[in-house]
Design a protein around this motif. Structure first.
Motif, short mmCIF file in Angstrom:
data_model
loop_
_atom_site.label_atom_id
_atom_site.label_comp_id
_atom_site.label_asym_id
_atom_site.label_seq_id
_atom_site.Cartn_x
_atom_site.Cartn_y
_atom_site.Cartn_z
N ASP A 93 38.40 54.42 31.34
CA ASP A 93 38.56 55.25 32.42
C ASP A 93 37.19 55.79 32.82
OD1 ASP A 93 41.13 57.38 33.52
OD2 ASP A 93 38.66 57.93 33.68
N VAL A 94 36.58 55.55 33.92
CA VAL A 94 35.35 55.82 34.36
C VAL A 94 35.07 57.45 34.30
CG1 VAL A 94 33.48 55.71 36.12
CG2 VAL A 94 35.14 53.90 35.95
N GLY A 95 36.15 58.09 34.90
CA GLY A 95 36.04 59.51 34.65
C GLY A 95 36.10 60.20 33.50
N LYS A 96 36.68 59.71 32.64
CA LYS A 96 36.81 60.21 31.12
C LYS A 96 35.55 60.00 30.55
CE LYS A 96 41.56 60.23 30.13
NZ LYS A 96 42.89 59.18 29.57
N ALA A 156 28.82 63.94 29.76
CA ALA A 156 28.37 65.41 30.46
C ALA A 156 28.49 66.47 29.39
CB ALA A 156 29.35 65.65 31.76
N SER A 157 29.09 66.37 28.47
CA SER A 157 29.53 67.30 27.40
C SER A 157 28.53 67.01 26.22
CB SER A 157 30.81 67.22 26.88
OG SER A 157 31.00 65.93 25.88
N GLN A 158 27.57 66.21 26.47
CA GLN A 158 26.72 65.99 25.38
C GLN A 158 25.28 66.62 25.67
OE1 GLN A 158 27.49 64.27 22.27
NE2 GLN A 158 29.39 64.69 23.37
N PRO A 159 24.27 66.87 24.67
CA PRO A 159 23.05 67.38 25.27
C PRO A 159 22.23 66.41 25.93
CG PRO A 159 23.23 67.44 22.86
CD PRO A 159 24.49 66.62 23.32
N GLN A 164 30.08 50.70 38.15
CA GLN A 164 31.16 50.16 39.05
C GLN A 164 30.89 49.87 40.54
OE1 GLN A 164 31.52 52.10 36.38
NE2 GLN A 164 33.01 51.38 35.18
N ASP A 165 30.01 51.27 40.87
CA ASP A 165 29.60 51.18 42.45
C ASP A 165 28.29 50.61 42.69
OD1 ASP A 165 31.98 52.45 43.09
OD2 ASP A 165 31.38 54.51 42.61
N PHE A 166 27.53 50.40 41.90
CA PHE A 166 26.14 50.15 42.00
C PHE A 166 25.67 48.46 42.36
CE2 PHE A 166 21.68 49.23 40.58
CZ PHE A 166 21.02 50.23 41.49
N ASP A 167 25.06 48.34 43.54
CA ASP A 167 24.57 46.90 43.96
C ASP A 167 23.03 47.01 43.68
OD1 ASP A 167 24.12 44.47 44.68
OD2 ASP A 167 25.14 44.79 46.66
N PRO A 168 22.57 46.13 42.63
CA PRO A 168 21.06 46.24 42.24
C PRO A 168 20.42 45.74 43.25
CG PRO A 168 22.45 45.47 40.29
CD PRO A 168 23.33 45.63 41.55
N ALA A 169 20.86 44.71 44.36
CA ALA A 169 20.24 44.05 45.25
C ALA A 169 19.98 45.15 46.53
CB ALA A 169 20.90 42.87 45.98
N HIS A 170 21.11 46.09 46.61
CA HIS A 170 21.01 46.97 47.66
C HIS A 170 21.18 48.58 47.19
CE1 HIS A 170 20.76 43.49 50.58
NE2 HIS A 170 21.84 43.33 49.81
N PRO A 171 20.21 48.91 46.43
CA PRO A 171 20.47 50.08 45.49
C PRO A 171 20.95 51.31 46.45
CG PRO A 171 18.58 49.27 44.81
CD PRO A 171 18.82 48.34 46.19
N ALA A 172 20.52 51.66 47.75
CA ALA A 172 20.93 52.50 48.56
C ALA A 172 21.89 52.38 49.58
CB ALA A 172 19.47 53.22 49.21
N VAL A 202 37.11 46.77 20.68
CA VAL A 202 37.82 47.89 19.97
C VAL A 202 37.43 48.90 21.04
CG1 VAL A 202 37.42 49.71 18.24
CG2 VAL A 202 36.80 47.18 17.71
N PHE A 203 38.64 49.88 21.27
CA PHE A 203 38.75 51.03 22.14
C PHE A 203 38.18 52.17 21.65
CE2 PHE A 203 40.48 54.16 24.99
CZ PHE A 203 39.86 53.99 26.04
N ASP A 204 37.23 53.03 22.23
CA ASP A 204 37.03 54.30 21.61
C ASP A 204 37.55 55.15 22.60
OD1 ASP A 204 35.87 56.51 20.72
OD2 ASP A 204 33.86 55.72 20.36
N GLU A 205 38.32 55.91 21.99
CA GLU A 205 39.03 57.11 22.87
C GLU A 205 38.19 58.32 23.18
OE1 GLU A 205 42.12 57.44 23.73
OE2 GLU A 205 43.43 56.24 22.51
N SER A 206 36.99 58.40 22.48
CA SER A 206 36.23 59.54 22.62
C SER A 206 35.37 59.51 24.08
CB SER A 206 35.25 59.77 21.47
OG SER A 206 34.47 58.75 21.27
N ASP A 207 34.85 58.38 24.17
CA ASP A 207 34.27 58.22 25.62
C ASP A 207 34.85 57.14 26.38
OD1 ASP A 207 33.40 55.91 23.98
OD2 ASP A 207 31.33 56.00 24.30
N SER A 208 35.97 56.71 26.14
CA SER A 208 36.81 55.86 26.79
C SER A 208 35.86 54.63 27.21
CB SER A 208 37.18 56.49 28.04
OG SER A 208 38.09 55.50 28.84
N SER A 209 35.38 53.94 26.17
CA SER A 209 34.62 52.71 26.08
C SER A 209 35.04 51.56 25.01
CB SER A 209 33.09 53.14 25.80
OG SER A 209 33.14 53.10 24.49
N LEU A 210 34.88 50.42 25.53
CA LEU A 210 35.02 49.31 25.02
C LEU A 210 33.67 48.73 23.91
CD1 LEU A 210 36.87 47.28 27.23
CD2 LEU A 210 37.89 47.89 25.22
#
Ligand code: SAH
Length: 303
Positions: A14-17, A23-26, A170-178, A255-263
């Motif tokens: 989940d991108v938001g999670k 954002a909670s890490q130093p 998810q939103d970024f296009d390297p060929a057209h960054p802006a 393996v799914f990691d709940e803490s940072d919602s990553s695979l």
């Protein structure tokens, strides 16, 4: 739910999670490296990455050395080289790997405190006489890896540059960054300013480290395809994936990691995504010298 109880039932990141977790890490090396920022790991990691790049693209080596080819074709020798650092955190890979080998780096990171910390360090590097404090993490981290206080190479003398972009992959296009300002915000640039804007001029290397677990398979394959299309020279450019790998027994697995919602993908699961994106595996290597109890970290070079 057990993370690998059945591969069909694995949740999607989940991108938001994920962003909320980071954002909670130093905003420091220790933060982006999950507590491994202050030992030997950052140095071993950066050395392994630089060796990989010099092995695969020896013309990047600009000082006399055993790996530098005697004759570099003139078109390669005289042009500025460009690298993209995605999921870049506080700019660790940019500072310790990419700026040592490339002329211009574009850094992409979605989390406010991380991308702003990177920008702060980049700006402080423009004036290395400014107080050392300027390099320190904004949020009061006390233990600092000494690599974190070194001004970034080539920024004060304006021979190199870093451009900072806030976006998810998810939103970024390297060929057209802006191309889509609501989704990919250009925050600034430090160091060299080109006579003509170069943001759309593609990349020699796209570096992806410890961030691709935030993407589900479909988003990952789509990002790889966009990255492949953003290689300046399709015959020489490289996408480098440096990521954790989980164990497997003959089959792709994650393996799914709940803490940072990553695979965390296994070697075969990574390779399945590479194949689905139409990428060819040029080289693969396991990073040596990391603590034994960590997931093995693999480097894959693709185009
Ligand atoms: N590559 C850096 C940072 C690793 S930490 C390094 O090696 O030092 C993982 C990074 O992935 C964090 O900066 C986090 O904010 C970023 N990340 C998390 N979700 C992301 C997403 N959807 N798109 C891009 N980056 C993401």
């Amino acid at each position: 739910m057990s993370s690998d109880a059945g591969q069909d039932s694995l949740p999607d990141p989940d991108v938001g999670k994920g962003i909320q977790y980071w954002a909670s890490q130093p905003a420091s090396y220790d933060g982006v490296l999950g507590g491994f920022g202050n030992g030997s790991l950052p140095r071993v990691d950066a050395l392994g990455s630089r060796q990989l790049l010099m092995h695969l693209l020896p013309e990047l080596c600009t000082v006399p050395s055993a790996v530098r080819p005697l004759h570099v074709p003139e078109d390669l020798a005289n042009r500025r080289t460009r690298a993209l650092d995605v999921g870049a955190g506080v700019g660790r890979v940019t500072a310790d790997v990419l700026l040592h080998l490339f002329s211009d780096v574009v850094l992409v990171e979605p989390v406010d405190i991380f991308v702003n910390q990177a920008l702060r360090r980049g700006k402080a590097s423009e004036d290395p006489s400014s107080a050392d404090k300027a390099y320190l993490p904004a949020n009061g981290a006390t233990e600092i890896n000494d690599l974190e206080v070194v001004p970034w190479k080539g920024i004060a003398d304006k021979s190199k540059s870093v451009t900072f972009i806030q976006a998810t992959l998810q939103d970024f296009d390297p060929a057209h960054p802006a191309a889509v300002p609501e989704k990919a915000k250009v925050l600034g640039r430090v160091g060299y300013i080109p006579p003509v804007d170069d943001l759309d001029s593609k990349f020699d290397v796209v570096w992806c480290q410890w961030c691709l677990g935030a993407l589900n398979d479909a988003d990952l394959v789509a990002f790889f395809r966009r990255s492949k299309a953003a290689l300046r020279d399709p015959a020489r450019g490289l996408i480098v994936v440096k990521e954790n790998t989980c164990s497997e027994e003959g089959f792709p697995r994650a393996v799914f990691d709940e803490s940072d919602s990553s695979l965390t993908r296994s070697d075969l699961a990574w390779k399945e995504c590479f194949t689905n994106a139409g990428l060819k595996l040029i080289y693969e290597q396991t990073q040596g010298g990391f603590p034994e109890h960590l997931y093995p970290v693999k480097m894959y070079a693709l185009r």
